[in-house]
Write an enzyme that holds these catalytic residues in place. Structure first.
Site, mmCIF file in Angstrom:
data_model
loop_
_atom_site.group_PDB
_atom_site.id
_atom_site.type_symbol
_atom_site.label_atom_id
_atom_site.label_comp_id
_atom_site.label_asym_id
_atom_site.label_seq_id
_atom_site.Cartn_x
_atom_site.Cartn_y
_atom_site.Cartn_z
ATOM 1 N NE ARG A 268 -4.307 44.856 -10.945
ATOM 2 C CZ ARG A 268 -4.856 46.043 -10.735
ATOM 3 N NH1 ARG A 268 -5.206 46.405 -9.512
ATOM 4 N NH2 ARG A 268 -5.073 46.865 -11.735
ATOM 5 C CG ASP B 100 -7.994 48.291 -8.446
ATOM 6 O OD1 ASP B 100 -6.896 48.861 -8.274
ATOM 7 O OD2 ASP B 100 -8.897 48.779 -9.142
#
Length: 153
Positions: free
Chosen positions: A72, A84
């Protein structure tokens, strides 16, 4: 991005390895269209219930570490991403700090959060919003699609 179903499943397993933390429930996986930046693949979503002795900020830091291990990067808001992880609620705690707001301020607006949450905690009440099942009843969930879990090897 990068095998989203496997990313989510791997992250769920990693949550169970956090110190002083155990996954006590997890939803099925769901596919949804991205929010904001539409030029990216569908998202794979799930919700997990954790029992943890970590305080909220420490838990968030551990979640961010998992995100980083999964590649990420935060280029811009709603940018394509490999993973996420959010804290939706932490018991009945209400918190407004930089980068950490509890309960999550938009969770009640998002079918991809509320439907999986209803699957594992149908009787849960979201502070200032009401029971999960009532919130789900008021959402347009048409774009949310359950996906099959991978076959055991």
């Amino acid at each position: 991005l990068a095998e989203p179903r496997e990313q989510v499943l791997d992250a769920l397993a990693e949550l169970d390895q956090l110190p002083q933390t155990r996954v006590t429930g997890r939803s099925s996986l769901y596919r949804s269209a991205p929010i904001g930046n539409a030029g990216q693949p569908d998202f794979v979503n799930a919700v997990a219930c954790l029992r943890t002795a970590l305080p909220p900020r420490a838990l968030l830091e551990r979640l961010l570490e998992i995100e980083r291990r999964h590649g990420r990067t935060r280029v811009f808001k709603n940018a394509p991403r490999t993973l996420d992880l959010d804290i939706l609620m932490y018991d009945e705690l209400r918190l407004n700090e930089a980068g950490l707001h509890l309960p999550h301020p938009r969770m009640h607006e998002r079918p991809f959060v509320m439907v999986p949450l209803a699957e594992i905690a149908p009787m849960l009440v979201v502070p200032e919003r009401g029971p999960v099942m009532e919130i789900v009843a008021g959402l347009d969930c048409e774009g949310l699609r359950p996906i099959a879990a991978p076959s055991p090897n």
